[in-house]
Scaffold this motif. Structure first.
Motif, PDB file in Angstrom:
ATOM      1  N   ARG A  85       0.873  -1.167   0.000  1.00  0.00           N
ATOM      2  CA  ARG A  85       0.000   0.000   0.000  1.00  0.00           C
ATOM      3  C   ARG A  85       0.913   1.220   0.000  1.00  0.00           C
ATOM      4  O   ARG A  85       1.502   1.559   1.012  1.00  0.00           O
ATOM      5  CB  ARG A  85      -0.867  -0.063   1.273  1.00  0.00           C
ATOM      6  N   PHE A  86       1.041   1.829  -1.160  1.00  0.00           N
ATOM      7  CA  PHE A  86       1.869   3.028  -1.261  1.00  0.00           C
ATOM      8  C   PHE A  86       0.975   4.245  -1.224  1.00  0.00           C
ATOM      9  O   PHE A  86      -0.044   4.281  -1.901  1.00  0.00           O
ATOM     10  CB  PHE A  86       2.670   3.018  -2.558  1.00  0.00           C
ATOM     11  N   TYR A  87       1.358   5.221  -0.426  1.00  0.00           N
ATOM     12  CA  TYR A  87       0.572   6.445  -0.370  1.00  0.00           C
ATOM     13  C   TYR A  87       1.209   7.540  -1.215  1.00  0.00           C
ATOM     14  O   TYR A  87       0.876   8.695  -1.103  1.00  0.00           O
ATOM     15  CB  TYR A  87       0.391   6.889   1.075  1.00  0.00           C
ATOM     16  N   TYR A 114       2.897   7.827  -5.346  1.00  0.00           N
ATOM     17  CA  TYR A 114       2.932   7.010  -6.548  1.00  0.00           C
ATOM     18  C   TYR A 114       4.333   6.501  -6.864  1.00  0.00           C
ATOM     19  O   TYR A 114       5.297   7.264  -6.885  1.00  0.00           O
ATOM     20  CB  TYR A 114       2.397   7.800  -7.743  1.00  0.00           C
ATOM     21  N   GLU A 126       5.053   0.268 -11.035  1.00  0.00           N
ATOM     22  CA  GLU A 126       5.039  -1.099 -10.510  1.00  0.00           C
ATOM     23  C   GLU A 126       6.441  -1.670 -10.319  1.00  0.00           C
ATOM     24  O   GLU A 126       6.724  -2.300  -9.303  1.00  0.00           O
ATOM     25  CB  GLU A 126       4.235  -2.021 -11.435  1.00  0.00           C
ATOM     26  N   TYR A 168      -9.291  -3.813   3.032  1.00  0.00           N
ATOM     27  CA  TYR A 168     -10.444  -3.104   3.568  1.00  0.00           C
ATOM     28  C   TYR A 168     -10.253  -2.807   5.052  1.00  0.00           C
ATOM     29  O   TYR A 168     -10.663  -1.752   5.548  1.00  0.00           O
ATOM     30  CB  TYR A 168     -11.732  -3.913   3.356  1.00  0.00           C
ATOM     31  N   GLN A 172      -7.862   0.020   5.392  1.00  0.00           N
ATOM     32  CA  GLN A 172      -8.467   1.304   5.043  1.00  0.00           C
ATOM     33  C   GLN A 172      -9.179   1.954   6.218  1.00  0.00           C
ATOM     34  O   GLN A 172      -9.384   3.154   6.231  1.00  0.00           O
ATOM     35  CB  GLN A 172      -9.472   1.110   3.905  1.00  0.00           C
ATOM     36  N   MET A 226      -5.667   6.135   6.356  1.00  0.00           N
ATOM     37  CA  MET A 226      -6.289   6.664   5.138  1.00  0.00           C
ATOM     38  C   MET A 226      -5.361   7.699   4.510  1.00  0.00           C
ATOM     39  O   MET A 226      -4.974   8.655   5.160  1.00  0.00           O
ATOM     40  CB  MET A 226      -7.619   7.304   5.490  1.00  0.00           C
ATOM     41  N   GLY A 227      -5.036   7.449   3.267  1.00  0.00           N
ATOM     42  CA  GLY A 227      -4.204   8.401   2.542  1.00  0.00           C
ATOM     43  C   GLY A 227      -2.909   8.736   3.264  1.00  0.00           C
ATOM     44  O   GLY A 227      -2.426   9.853   3.162  1.00  0.00           O
ATOM     45  N   LEU A 252     -10.867   0.195  -4.535  1.00  0.00           N
ATOM     46  CA  LEU A 252      -9.597  -0.369  -4.066  1.00  0.00           C
ATOM     47  C   LEU A 252      -8.602  -0.456  -5.209  1.00  0.00           C
ATOM     48  O   LEU A 252      -7.449  -0.029  -5.087  1.00  0.00           O
ATOM     49  CB  LEU A 252      -9.832  -1.754  -3.449  1.00  0.00           C
ATOM     50  N   SER A 294      -7.362   2.919  -6.078  1.00  0.00           N
ATOM     51  CA  SER A 294      -6.418   3.497  -5.138  1.00  0.00           C
ATOM     52  C   SER A 294      -5.056   2.826  -5.253  1.00  0.00           C
ATOM     53  O   SER A 294      -4.044   3.417  -4.918  1.00  0.00           O
ATOM     54  CB  SER A 294      -6.945   3.385  -3.709  1.00  0.00           C
ATOM     55  N   GLN A 295      -5.034   1.588  -5.762  1.00  0.00           N
ATOM     56  CA  GLN A 295      -3.741   0.921  -5.906  1.00  0.00           C
ATOM     57  C   GLN A 295      -3.022   1.328  -7.184  1.00  0.00           C
ATOM     58  O   GLN A 295      -1.811   1.316  -7.211  1.00  0.00           O
ATOM     59  CB  GLN A 295      -3.920  -0.601  -5.904  1.00  0.00           C
ATOM     60  N   CYS A 296      -3.760   1.638  -8.236  1.00  0.00           N
ATOM     61  CA  CYS A 296      -3.013   1.856  -9.475  1.00  0.00           C
ATOM     62  C   CYS A 296      -3.303   3.179 -10.190  1.00  0.00           C
ATOM     63  O   CYS A 296      -2.655   3.460 -11.181  1.00  0.00           O
ATOM     64  CB  CYS A 296      -3.192   0.677 -10.428  1.00  0.00           C
ATOM     65  N   THR A 316     -12.008   7.229   0.945  1.00  0.00           N
ATOM     66  CA  THR A 316     -10.766   6.467   1.084  1.00  0.00           C
ATOM     67  C   THR A 316     -10.047   6.366  -0.246  1.00  0.00           C
ATOM     68  O   THR A 316      -8.840   6.571  -0.328  1.00  0.00           O
ATOM     69  CB  THR A 316     -11.075   5.056   1.607  1.00  0.00           C
ATOM     70  N   SER A 375      -8.579   9.658  -1.406  1.00  0.00           N
ATOM     71  CA  SER A 375      -7.386  10.088  -0.675  1.00  0.00           C
ATOM     72  C   SER A 375      -6.119   9.562  -1.341  1.00  0.00           C
ATOM     73  O   SER A 375      -5.053  10.121  -1.155  1.00  0.00           O
ATOM     74  CB  SER A 375      -7.449   9.604   0.770  1.00  0.00           C
ATOM     75  N   CYS A 376      -6.235   8.499  -2.109  1.00  0.00           N
ATOM     76  CA  CYS A 376      -5.042   7.926  -2.728  1.00  0.00           C
ATOM     77  C   CYS A 376      -4.776   8.476  -4.127  1.00  0.00           C
ATOM     78  O   CYS A 376      -3.643   8.458  -4.578  1.00  0.00           O
ATOM     79  CB  CYS A 376      -5.159   6.416  -2.796  1.00  0.00           C
TER      80      CYS A 376
END
Lengths: 159, 1255
Positions: free
Chosen positions: A18-20, A22, A25, A118, A121, A125-126, B96, B99-101, B133, B136-137
């Motif tokens: 989980r990267f906040y 960018y 990959e 989930y 989350q 958050m963020g 989800l 937010s991941q990609c 949520t 936010s990403c």
């Protein structure tokens, strides 16, 4: 701020990332490898803080991790977070997983990556800590799971 | 259709779900990649189907594959499809995956705006939560701008679950769209006092994150945070706040003073290590910010160091680590207190944990002194030898260099030793830090003149033994030191004992394997050496030696001419040709040495790294201005250059003055010395460090001592530094002995009883004189360089954009874009129109009102005008009320009203600024209520200046704004306004004039005159009212509802000792009524008193809080109580008591709760509230004072204020809503009120009435 949360096993296989911020990959994979390399060679009885790797962050960032059985939980955070606080947070997160999965083990994380996300989350958050009260987290997760279940049964009834 | 769904579901049964995918991957360990690629093909098929369930399943699998490192951005559009599903299950999967990609350059993001907006306003809070949520990403500047307003509305959502998420995400919105910060900040600030601890914590989190980057903008929040800190029990919140204070204290030392005490208390009381640690950290920050030398702070430092020592000694490695980390912060300002724990820190250097060793290394930096530097470095060198793993060894290496070179080598007493340490470090294999060693060598050799001969000798041996270093050259950065060695040998070649040998070493064929930039230096410096050699040889009668040298060059250089590196090639061929020419001349017996060495004559001085940047722009020079007229006409071009040269000429000739008399010269010298002494960049040659920046009396006194080389230089690869350590030890002993002798002599001479004063105890820092006085050459700086360091800031830091003044009142133009905003830009919405108008009229009107009070003579004409305006306003007000009733349909109008409202009373914001001052300047507890107002008044005095300072600024802006926005429709209106304004201005001038006139005459007038310019300050107000008083003690109290608990009231009582005796054993007791009870600790009876937790020395006051439980809050209550206490004199002590009556007004059950006009309108609409009204006659105060009083004394907040009419809101601790509509005309104030509890309302209104009847 939390910059990234990584969970991988003793062999460096990612179980949740989980990267906040960018990263592409391939860069993400490189960071996981580097972090695993840094963390895995440390004894269990040394401290849980680690000056960040070269890839992620800079001098302001720290890796804070805990090692549970076969899994490493690694948080990459900057200096605005309290080190001991984050350690507690990891503990809260793991205990929450334990409650939600009933005796969590690596297999749960392997097969239910989405559910782990989930749960996470509801904790972070963020990149900012959202909730630290385990009961509150579990309650919110359960309500959402119930919603999901009722929707699934709706579909089945629709059949 | 139904068939299709059924078919889809059946299909689905054959699809793999996430679990199947994972299982499959685990079963195909050998050909994982192949298996996954077939899976991706399947997923692509699934995504093509219409069934959203199938799509969602596919997207879920993609999320898993993304974790394994597969790029899934090609499915971005499908992800958006799944996000927009109406089912929560699928929506969640979609968000989800997003937010991941997703990231800023994902182009489909722009398609999501409306979907996200829909989800944000979904009736299901979990849809909203999932959207928040996800957002936010991947929030982008566009999304942030478009959704800022929606998110801001969510900050006041009814569900705390949504509120806390909305609050947190605002931080991301601010980062991407900095313009939103100011409009959203008031609401964010409110959330600090949200009843839900989660929301509160989120708000603290966001503000801390903001304040960390731009602390000065958040100083005004300090009192609020202080309150939170003393009241909160949530460790997370406490930690954040305490960390924030750590960032704020450097800006405001007074804050630090205030913090010390509560923090120390926390340190003593808390059991949570994390909290303790952060407290210690912030105390350290406070102590750093305070000027040291205050006696009572040394106790705090001791406390910190002592607690940290406990942490470091703990068996928990984490605590050890953090202890060392915090210790290093103390080190910077209070090195002495840390140095006493040197043993502990050196011990940590041997810890098995690398992180801890590194931290201990950091600390060493500050542990060194002249006395122990050599010893510590010796220890580190041992570690270097033992260390496995290059990272730790490299770290050691840099630390050694850091420690030695810190503050201009202040701890080095023997540079020969240092050079040999550097040479020893070159033997490290595989280090990355060759260049670091090299730059140190260069720096020392250049700046320490006295060491050059020694350095050159060492470098020559290095060059000679270059093969030792270059064994595995390409992989290894250590060959960088050869760069330094070659340059030093070339530049200072006059110090070489055997230059020919070195020249030869530099021209060895093996050199060609070195990196290009090093070869280039070799070649260039070979030429320098050549010049020196020639010079030495030409004096001899035999010219063959010189010719041989030339031949050597000619033989060896062609190797470099062939180099692939351009730099090397160019230099080599240049020099080769030169040498060939020289050889020709030599054959003709021409003496060339002079000319050749002239090529390299002159000394290079070191230039400070930032010198270029720091050249100040000379006064009157505008770099952006055209030097010439832009070349429009051709004729002027020819002439202008001439003119420029002509002008410059006198400048050049000026320094050439020669006939300055002796006096003038002496004076200048003196001035220069003075300047050098004061110039921080001029490194004074005094090696005794501490004095460097203080009082260096000039440069002359420094004897540059000839070095006598007591250490043999010959042995190359052997560690010599140890020998220096011994030598140094001996030298110091000798010195000490000599000193003692001298002292003895002195004592003998004196023989008076003062001998004890010169006790020669352990050697102190200053006693150590360096082995050789070293003349450190200054780094050159431009004259009058600016001593600024602001060039360190990164211009790309996203937080720079958030450096926004938050205390300034909001301007009309600052509002968040609302949905209709951009679409309807060309069309003029009537609401906006009205907004503009009201803004334009607002400011002048207010002033008008004030002037009216000042000047009664002009009243009549004024009145006419104000009547006119009032009419207008009334009209407008009606319009607005309609808006309110219209509710959400007219969102933009409501929004603009809101911002308008915030902007309206400038006094409130400036009051805040002064609040901070007041809060900071005041003792923790106002010692006396009568005193407090006077202080407040004194503090309030400068406030109006701020207000009046900002007013003229904002005023000219407003017409501009109106002009911009008002394009077509209301030109006539504009004219009218202008006219009005002009008129008013005229009048103003007149008035000023008038006043001036009068002020010469009467004192009273002049006082009034003062108030004209200062916008009338709010009168000082205090909520503390007298409870009881006798000759011993005075009690004042403030009663507040507890917002955490609906049935509690907190009574804060300030006890003030009025007599000369000591008051102790105070007991506070209240006779409980059926409705209200004093909360007593468990186990105590219903009639027991509560012990006041402090004693009062004479003249001291302190505050205690008592909690009462109340059941019904609709009626005011009176409780009888007694305070008993012992008055203790030196000889006697008496038991005394004081009776009092506690009056719980209904007001005290109200809690100031901010409310937004949209929510307020809804509330009124709902019809659940019952009305009542009251009229106040003869209220003679400005309207904003009136409002301020209601707000302050009765815990209301202004929802909206339009001219002489305002709506206000408050809430009781049991959740009753109380709404007021306050109108004023002349001296009559009418208050229409609504509340869901009529009895409560009636009582509150009575209390309000009473407040105003008193004044």
């Amino acid at each position: 701020m939390i910059k990234a949360i990584l969970i991988f096993n003793n062999h460096g296989k990612p179980r949740l990332i989980r990267f906040y911020q960018y990263f592409a990959e391939d860069m993400q994979q490189q960071i996981i490898r580097e972090t695993f390399h840094l963390v895995s060679k440390r004894d269990d009885n040394v401290c849980n803080f680690l000056e960040g790797g070269s890839l992620i962050g800079g001098s302001d960032y720290k890796l804070i991790y805990r090692h549970y059985a076969t899994l490493y939980f690694v948080f990459c955070v900057d200096s605005s977070e309290s080190e001991l606080g984050i350690l507690d947070l990891i503990q809260v997160f793991v205990e929450t997983l334990d409650k939600c999965f009933e005796n969590v083990c690596e297999l749960d994380l392997i097969f239910h990556m989405d559910k782990v996300h989930y749960i996470l989350q509801e904790v972070v958050m963020g990149g900012m800590v959202l909730e630290t009260n385990m009961n509150e987290i579990v309650a919110q997760v359960e309500v959402q799971n119930r919603m999901e279940k009722s929707e699934v049964s709706d579909v089945k009834q629709g059949l | 259709m139904a068939l299709k769904i059924v078919k889809g579901s059946i299909d689905r049964m054959f699809d793999k779900n996430l679990q199947d995918l994972v299982r499959g991957i685990r079963n195909h360990k050998e050909d994982e990649a192949k298996y996954i690629s077939t899976c991706i093909d399947e997923i692509k098929q699934e995504l093509k189907q219409d069934n959203i369930a199938v799509k969602a399943n596919a997207v879920c699998k993609l999320t898993y594959l993304q974790m394994l490192g597969y790029d899934v951005s090609w499915a971005a559009f499908n992800i958006v499809e799944v996000m927009s599903s109406s089912k929560f299950t699928y929506k969640r999967i979609g968000y989800l995956a997003a937010s991941q990609c997703f990231h800023e350059s994902t182009d489909v993001i722009m398609l999501t705006t409306n979907q996200i907006r829909k989800d944000l306003s979904s009736p299901n809070q979990y849809d909203t939560g999932v959207a928040l949520t996800g957002l936010s990403c991947f929030v982008t500047p566009d999304l942030a701008r478009d959704l800022a307003n929606d998110i801001m509305t969510l900050m006041s959502h009814t569900k705390p679950y949504i509120r806390k998420k909305a609050v947190l995400i605002m931080y991301k919105v601010f980062l991407k769209y900095p313009e939103s910060l100011r409009p959203a900040f008031p609401r964010l600030k409110e959330k600090l006092e949200d009843p839900d601890p989660g929301v509160q914590s989120a708000a603290v989190n966001v503000i801390c994150e903001l304040a960390r980057r731009n602390p000065k903008n958040y100083l005004s929040l300090a009192p609020l945070f202080f309150k939170l800190m003393t009241s909160s029990t949530n460790n997370w919140v406490l930690i954040k706040i305490i960390k924030l204070f750590g960032a704020l204290t450097p800006l405001e030392p007074r804050l630090g003073k205030k913090l010390i005490e509560p923090l120390t208390n926390l340190i003593h009381s808390t059991s949570a290590m994390s909290l303790l640690y952060e407290c210690v950290n912030t105390v350290i920050a406070v102590l750093i910010s305070l000027s040291s030398g205050m006696p009572n702070h040394s106790a705090s430092i001791q406390l910190c160091v002592q607690k940290l020592r406990i942490l470091i000694e703990d068996s928990d490695q984490n605590l050890k680590y953090l202890g060392l980390l915090a210790m290093s912060k103390i080190l910077k300002t209070h090195p002495k207190s840390v140095q006493s724990h040197k043993d502990l820190i050196l011990q940590c250097l041997d810890d098995k944990d690398e992180s801890i060793r590194l931290r201990a290394l950091d600390l060493l930096y500050g542990m060194v002194s002249k006395k122990n530097l050599m010893e510590i470095v010796k220890k580190l060198m041992l570690h270097v030898d033992k260390a496995e793993g290059t990272t730790y060894r490299d770290e050691l290496l840099t630390k050694i260099i850091d420690i030695c070179s810190q503050s201009n080598y202040q701890y080095i007493t023997n540079f020969e030793w240092y050079i040999s340490i550097l040479v020893e470090l070159t033997r490290l294999e595989g280090t990355r830090h060759g260049h670091l060693i090299a730059s140190q060598m260069l720096d020392v050799a250049i700046r320490v003149k006295a060491i050059r001969a020694f350095a050159v000798a060492q470098m020559a041996t290095l060059l000679d033994n270059a093969h030792l270093l270059t064994g595995n050259m390409q992989r290894n950065g250590i060959c960088e030191v050869l760069y330094a060695a070659a340059w030093i040998c070339g530049e200072f070649s006059e110090h070489l004992e055997n230059p020919i040998q070195t020249l030869e070493a530099m021209l060895r064929p093996k050199v060609a394997t070195l990196p290009g930039h090093i070869q280039a230096v070799y070649v260039q410096n070979a030429a320098k050496l050549f010049a020196t050699v020639l010079k030495g040889q030409e004096g001899n009668t035999d010219s063959t030696a010189a010719q041989e040298t030339s031949q050597l060059m000619i033989d060896r250089l062609p190797l470099f001419v062939q180099s692939a590196n351009l730099e090397v090639q160019e230099r080599a061929s240049c020099i080769l040709q030169l040498v060939k020419y020289i050889q020709k001349l030599q054959q003709k017996d021409v003496e060339v040495a002079e000319e050749v060495s002239a090529l390299f004559a002159g000394e290079l001085n070191p230039v400070a790294p930032k010198a270029q940047k720091k050249v100040p722009v000379p006064e009157g020079l505008d770099l952006d201005a055209w030097i010439n007229e832009p070349p429009s006409e051709s004729e002027s071009e020819d002439e202008q250059p001439k003119a420029i040269f002509a002008k410059e000429e006198p400048k050049h000739s000026r320094p050439r003055h020669t006939e300055v008399d002796e006096k003038e010269l002496a004076r200048r010298r003196e001035a220069r010395k003075q300047e050098q002494a004061n110039n921080p960049f001029y490194i004074k040659a005094s090696p005794s460090s501490q004095k460097v920046y203080q009082d260096t009396p000039g440069v002359e006194h420094i004897p540059v001592v000839q070095i006598d080389l007591s250490v043999p230089l010959k042995v190359p690869g052997m560690p010599m530094s140890d020998q220096y350590v011994k030598l140094e030890e001996e030298r110091r002993q000798k010195e000490r002995a000599e000193k003692k002798k001298k002292e003895k002599k002195k004592r003998k001479e004196k023989r008076s009883g003062r001998g004890k004063k010169q006790d020669s105890g352990p050697e102190s820092e200053e006693d150590i004189t360096p082995a050789h006085m070293v003349d450190i050459v200054t780094e050159e700086m431009p004259e009058n360089a600016l001593p600024s360091d602001d060039d360190d800031k990164d211009p790309n830091d996203p937080h720079k954009a958030l450096d926004i003044d938050l205390d300034k009142p909001l301007a009309d133009s600052e509002k968040l874009p609302v949905r209709s905003h951009r679409a309807a830009e060309s069309l003029k919405s009537p609401a906006e129109d009205g907004d503009v108008e009201s803004a334009a009229i607002h400011a002048p009107k207010k002033k008008n009102g004030k002037e009216k009070r000042e000047k009664k003579k002009d009243k009549d004409s004024d009145r006419k005008k104000s009547k006119e305006e009032k009419k207008k306003k009334k009209h407008k007000h009606e319009e607005k009320e309609e808006d309110l009733l219209g509710g959400q349909a007219e969102e933009p109008a409501v929004q603009s009203e809101e911002t308008n409202e915030v902007a309206a009373p400038p006094t409130s914001t400036s009051a805040e600024v002064s609040d901070l001052d007041f809060w900071l300047s005041n003792a923790p507890v106002p010692s006396n209520t009568q005193e407090a107002p006077t202080v407040a008044a004194a503090e309030a005095a400068p406030v109006p200046k701020v207000a009046s300072g900002t007013a003229p600024n904002s005023e000219p802006d407003e017409p501009k704004d109106t002009e911009m926005e008002e394009t077509k429709s209301s030109k006539h209106k504009k004219k009218k306004q202008k006219k009005e304004k002009e008129e008013k201005e005229k009048k103003k001038k007149k008035k000023h004039h008038h006043h001036h006139h009068h002020s010469d005459g009467g004192g009273e007038e002049s006082v009034q005159n003062g108030t004209v310019e200062d916008e009338e300050p709010l009168p000082p107000m205090s909520n503390y009212c007298l409870l009881a008083e006798n000759s011993y003690i005075k009690m004042v109290c403030d009663i507040q509802g507890n917002l955490q608990d609906g049935s509690q009231v907190v009574v804060s009582v300030i006890f003030e000792n009025k007599c000369d005796s000591f008051l102790k054993s105070m007991e506070f007791n209240v006779l409980d009524s059926l409705n209200s009870k004093l909360q007593r600790p468990e186990g105590s009876g219903p009639h027991d008193g509560l012990t006041v937790p402090f004693q009062l020395p004479p003249g001291v006051s302190n505050e205690a809080r008592f909690v009462f439980t109340v059941q019904s809050i609709v009626m005011p209550q009176k409780l009888k109580g007694t305070l008993t206490f012992i008055v203790k004199n030196e000889d006697s002590s008496t038991h005394e008591k004081l009776d009092f009556k506690l009056h719980f007004t209904c007001t005290s059950y109200l809690i100031t709760t901010p409310c937004y006009s949209d929510a307020f309108a809804k509330l009124l609409e709902s019809g659940d509230l019952k009305g009542s009204s009251v009229r106040l006659e003869g209220v003679n105060m400005p309207f904003h004072h009136l409002l301020a009083r209601i707000c302050f004394h009765h815990h209301f907040s202004v929802v909206e204020r339009i001219d002489s009419c305002a709506s206000m809101y408050s809430r009781s601790i049991q959740g009753h809503h109380v709404c007021l509509l306050v109108k004023t005309s002349g001296q009559t104030v009418s208050i229409d009120a609504k509340c869901d509890e009529p009895t409560l309302l009636g009582n509150v209104l009575d209390e309000i009435k009473q407040t105003f009847s008193q004044c």
